[in-house]
Structures are given as structure tokens and as C-alpha cells.
Write a protein that holds these residues in place. Structure first.
Motif, mmCIF file in Angstrom:
data_model
loop_
_atom_site.group_PDB
_atom_site.id
_atom_site.type_symbol
_atom_site.label_atom_id
_atom_site.label_comp_id
_atom_site.label_asym_id
_atom_site.label_seq_id
_atom_site.Cartn_x
_atom_site.Cartn_y
_atom_site.Cartn_z
ATOM 1 N N SER A 63 0.943 -1.135 0.142
ATOM 2 C CA SER A 63 -0.133 -0.095 0.091
ATOM 3 C C SER A 63 0.953 1.154 -0.049
ATOM 4 N N THR A 64 0.593 2.293 -0.496
ATOM 5 C CA THR A 64 1.247 3.614 -0.850
ATOM 6 C C THR A 64 1.177 4.160 0.617
ATOM 7 N N SER A 65 0.150 3.866 1.271
ATOM 8 C CA SER A 65 -0.061 4.981 2.379
ATOM 9 C C SER A 65 -0.644 3.861 3.759
ATOM 10 N N ASP A 66 -1.973 3.556 3.798
ATOM 11 C CA ASP A 66 -2.251 3.017 4.976
ATOM 12 C C ASP A 66 -2.706 1.558 4.761
#
Lengths: 345, 345
Positions: B139-142
Motif C-alpha cells: 500500500s502506498t499509505s495505510d
């Protein structure tokens, strides 16, 4: 005091397949009715009829699996559905119902999400698959999609990765490398462009799962092992070999490259072979079977579906490993270096 | 030129239930074998045996559904599995197999992900559910989680949201508001704390799906309609009423609040009733049935499971709507204002 690297081992350190091995260990033995669990294209479950239940699920992440700079929401829906249908094709099964979950950035317009579902539905309709469930939520950042498809297959016809036999011939449907070449073109956004480039882009944006092709093969030959090309030929053939405890030899000069792949690779100073081996997302089928049997149906298959059916190698003893016979006659090891979903950096 | 608001309508504007209605329209008619599609706790599919196949799927997003500031990965795994098992409970079904997909930030340690799967497995084990598939990506974030559970239920026993009949009594298992109160406590991180607070936190972090309770009810009374409390009593009773084309009256003074909920709400200057009505994630069951039948099994149920079975209202004609009879005897409309996954702002 120094931290050993292992003290803070991250997902990037062990990669996707390393992680799956860890998960398999924790998951333990599946229930009695489970014929195939973690590690094939779809789970296979005995529900007490003459058909097995198939279940496959994929998660897709913006900026990892797709880029909204060049995917329309409609194309994204189509492509996401294609990836899942392809997993059912790899089991020679019939897809039936789809469950779509989506985590949506708050500022996304409703019309975009409607287009996303229309793309999924239009492809699903071609195979009489209906969307009958799922979940929706907001996302703090990117768009996430998770599709689950259920289907079925006659018990006598389930085709796992694990059935490859020594001396089997290895075949591939259609051509390889096109999706990767298409993605490279999309990242360059060149226009105007030759027709071949449009076809390549379409291979990336609107791939066709080989559902009917798999069913034809299942009905007309004895399929030993089958897998779909989601990560690339190198990775898929290694999956078949490790599941079947065999080796394989792939002949470089037989690998069918999608039209225009060579030109795109040349323009970028890259090797077209690597697009086929490691590019992935072509959603073609790789299968092993008796060579004579496949030869007999090849003309009809190619006429019926309008795509080639190409012999690309053969199954050998496990000790010989997985290798690529290069055009110059030399042998090279063929490692499962696929398009990794946990890239370093 | 001015843009009308509708020209750029976002997900936040129409909310989760508005979005689901749009998706239902695009999805169209389900396949012939589909008994229940979009709009119940789980899809119900006829696979040609004496049991229906159940499929449910949930997507969970960091910072929307859970907060890693106070969830351990183990607890998160447990809670995510509980939410899905609860959907199978709501159909009075037996869960069987789970498919877990996860999108993981690149820097996440492997041991954290292993703990996540251990939490899921430990709860799944209690109900003989095995994890047999899924997908992993970065995932790029969360952190994002998507769990699909398959199960089954005898054809004669499927309990949808749509079976409520006028004059049915409405019951709830256990108590409500506890998960919300627990979350409020966790957000405050108070310590040391009374034992009740620990119990409330546990309700949020380690909820128990009511699988066995639902099966007991299915076997011992004629269940008309059932749903699990994921969004809150107000939302769930409205779901039952709209699916069943009936109204309902809930009696405020009968709603069983979890121990300590009043105290937490008082400390924060909030109303404990709103925790029960709109807090959600209690994963209790709300069902409708003939009052006399439930009365007859209530003592045994409460003894067997150690939780109360409480009559909280009754089903009325559709024209009367969904209302709450307050402690002072006045009637108030009860709208499905739940914990929205697409909050404004």
C-alpha cells in the motif's frame, strides 16, 4: 548495540512470495472439504455436488497496480474484473458471481465510481457473471479494490498448478509482453501513434480473460497443469514447477511476443524478452499436456478463438531445474523474478 | 457559469447507503441461483445441495475502521475476522472458510503481519473456520484489509433481513453501546482504570461474533428476520424495516446498555443512548420473531450463553414508520443515522 537486519524485517525484505509462505504456516491445515487452499489461482472446495466450488480474490491498489493518469474508471473496472476472471480460467472453471469491495477517496465523484462498476459489469456480462455483493468504504488516500469471484468446475476437470508431468509439453495461449509494452507506452503518452501501439495499450487497459479458451481445452484435451499469466512467464512456470515437483525448459525463440513489443522495447533500450518473462498481466494461460494431444486440436483452437496456441517448452526432471534455452543455444536459469508488489526503495 | 452541486457530486454527498443503491442499479438482476444478492448481511446462493452457500465480504481501512495507535495487530486481526463472522451469524449460518486480502505499507514489519494473521486465525479456530486464500500487496499509505468468508446454512433456515412480520417482537442479544464507549476510552488512553473500562475496551478490540447464539436461535425458534449490529441499532432496525416493508417501535427504556457505557458518556458529556443507536460495531444480533416463542427459550439461552436476550420493541405497519418511544412516553422518529464510512469534511 546494533540491530540485526532481521530484528526489523519488513515486507519489502521478504517479498510477496516470502510473505505468502509465512501466512501459509500460520493458516495451517484447511478444513476437510478444501481440495486446494492457499497457493493456487483459486481455492477449490467440495460442497457435496458433482462440481467443486471455486473462490478467488484479488486486491488492487492505486499507484501499485494501476494508475488513474491513464486508466479511465471504466477501464479500471474492466481490468480488475479481468484479473479475477483469469484466475477462474486458470482452474478451467466457470465463473458465476462477483463480490466487489472498494475503498474510495472522499473527493471521488459518484459518476467515476459508477463508471468503475459499469466496466466491471460489462466484462462480467460476457460470461454471465453477476455482481451480487461487496462492501464500500472511504479511503484516506488512494483507491483500493478487492474483488472476489465464485465459480465452479466439474470435479473430474479441475486443473491445478500441481499436475505437470515429466515430458509434458508447455503451451501458452495468445501472446506475451503486450501488457507490459502497453503500460510503457501509456507512461510515455505518445500520440499520434501507429495502430499497433493502440492494440498494445488495449492489452494493458482492456485485457481479455481466457475463460472460453480454458473450457475448450478442458473439454478437448487432458490438461495436466494450468496457470494464468499475472506476474509473467518466468514466475508462472516456476509456480507450476514447484507445485508439481518438476523442472522445465523454455525455448526463447518460441515465446510468442505481442505485435509491436519488440519496437517498444527497442525504442526504450530494453529487452522485449523481459516484458514476456517478467512483465505480467497478459492474462494468457500457460498449461502443460501431452504434446500430441494439443497438436491435434491446435488448428481448431486457433481458428475458433483467433489467437495462437504456442508450444514454448517442455517439462523435465526436478533436478534439471527451470531453465531458458537462449537463441544462441546456451542455457540460462529462469528465476521467478516477477513484477513484485513489494518493490524495494 | 456556475457548476450545479450535482455536476460534481461526491461519495460524501450521497453517503454509503446512497452509493449502495447506485451500485445495485448498475449490477442489475443476479443469476438464477442467487437467492439473496446485494443488500443483506451475506449473499445466499443455491449450489444444488440441501444447504445454501453464504458469502460475505468486508473491507477495513486504517484510520476509518481502526486505529493502530491502540489496536495491536493481533487485536486488529481478531476484530476484522469477528466483523465478517458476525455477518454469517446474521444469516444463522455456519462459517467455513476465509479469504484474507491485505494491502500493507512497505515499512510494516513482518512480525506485525504475522500477528495480524494470528489474531484472525485464533478467532477463526473457535468456529472451525480456516483461512484458505487471499491476496497480498503493498500500500502506498495505510493498511487495508479485505476479508471474504464462505459458509452455509440449511435451506429451510436462512434468515434474511426481509422476513419481519407485523406484531413480531424485536429482540437483541447481549448489550449495546459498549464498543463505542470502549473506543471513546481508547481515544482518551486513561490509566489506571476500573475493570468496567477494560471490559468496554475489550468490546471494541476483541468483539465476539454470535455464531453459536444464532444457530441456537435458528434451531429453537422460528426466526423471521435477523441482522447484526455493525452500524448501530438505529441503522439496523431501519434495514430490517425497509427490507421487510414494515415499521417498528423501539422502547428506549428497554435497550440494554453495556455496563459502564453510561459512565463513559456522562464523563464526556454525551448521551449513552446515541452510543447504542449510532455507535455500531457491537456485533450483537437483532432479530424479530413471535414473542411467546422467544419468551419460552429466553432462560435457557441466557444460561447457556451468559448474555441477556432482551425484548426492545415490536414490528408495526409500514405506515407507522420506525420510531423510538422515549422514557418520557413521547415518540421520536428513528432514522438510520449510523456511523457513516463517508463522513463529511
Amino acid at each position: 548495540m546494533f540491530l540485526k537486519k532481521n530484528d526489523r524485517e519488513t515486507i519489502t525484505d521478504i517479498g510477496e512470495f516470502g510473505l505468502i509462505e509465512r501466512i501459509k504456516k500460520i493458516a495451517g491445515r484447511p478444513n476437510a472439504g478444501v481440495v486446494l487452499g492457499i497457493g493456487d489461482d483459486a481455492a477449490v472446495i467440495d460442497v457435496g455436488t458433482n462440481r467443486y466450488l471455486l473462490v478467488t480474490t484479488d486486491i488492487l491498489t492505486e499507484k501499485i497496480h494501476f494508475n488513474l493518469d491513464y486508466f479511465s474508471y471504466y477501464q479500471l473496472g474492466w481490468r480488475s474484473m479481468a484479473a479475477n476472471l483469469s484466475d477462474i480460467a486458470a482452474m478451467a472453471g466457470s465463473p458465476e458471481n462477483a463480490f466487489v469491495s472498494v475503498a474510495i477517496p472522499k473527493t471521488t465523484e459518484i459518476t467515476s465510481i459508477e463508471e468503475l462498476y459499469r466496466g466491471m459489469k460489462d466484462l462480467a456480462d460476457l460470461y454471465q457473471v453477476t455482481i451480487i455483493g461487496g462492501d464500500t468504504t472511504s479511503s484516506t488516500s488512494d483507491l483500493f479494490l478487492c474483488i472476489t469471484i465464485t465459480g465452479s468446475v466439474e470435479k473430474t476437470h479441475v486443473t491445478a498448478r500441481s499436475g505437470a508431468k515429466i515430458n509434458d509439453t508447455i503451451y501458452v495461449t495468445g501472446s506475451l509482453g503486450g501488457s507490459c509494452a502497453g503500460m510503457k507506452l501509456l507512461n510515455q503518452i505518445k500520440s499520434p501513434e501507429p495502430a499497433e501501439n493502440s492494440a498494445l495499450k488495449k492489452k494493458h487497459l482492456n485485457p481479455q480473460p481466457r475463460i472460453e479458451e480454458a473450457q475448450y481445452l478442458r473439454q478437448n484435451i487432458s490438461l495436466h497443469a494450468m496457470i494464468d499469466v499475472s506476474d509473467g512467464l518466468a514466475s508462472e512456470i516456476n509456480h507450476i514447477c514447484s507445485s508439481s515437483a518438476v523442472g522445465a525448459t523454455i525455448l526463447e525463440n518460441t515465446i510468442p511476443l505481442a505485435d509491436g513489443t519488440k519496437e517498444v522495447a527497442a525504442a526504450l533500450g530494453e529487452k522485449p524478452l523481459s516484458y514476456a518473462l517478467n512483465g505480467g498481466e497478459d492474462y494468457e494461460l500457460i498449461f502443460t499436456a501431452g504434446g500430441e494431444e494439443v497438436k491435434a486440436i491446435k488448428p481448431e483452437f486457433e481458428k475458433k478463438f483467433g489467437i495462437p496456441l504456442t508450444k514454448i517448452g517442455y517439462i523435465v526432471e526436478a533436478e534439471k531445474g527451470v531453465s531458458l534455452t537462449l537463441k544462441n543455444g546456451k542455457e540460462a536459469g529462469l528465476k521467478p523474478t516477477s513484477w513484485d508488489h513489494f518493490p524495494e526503495g
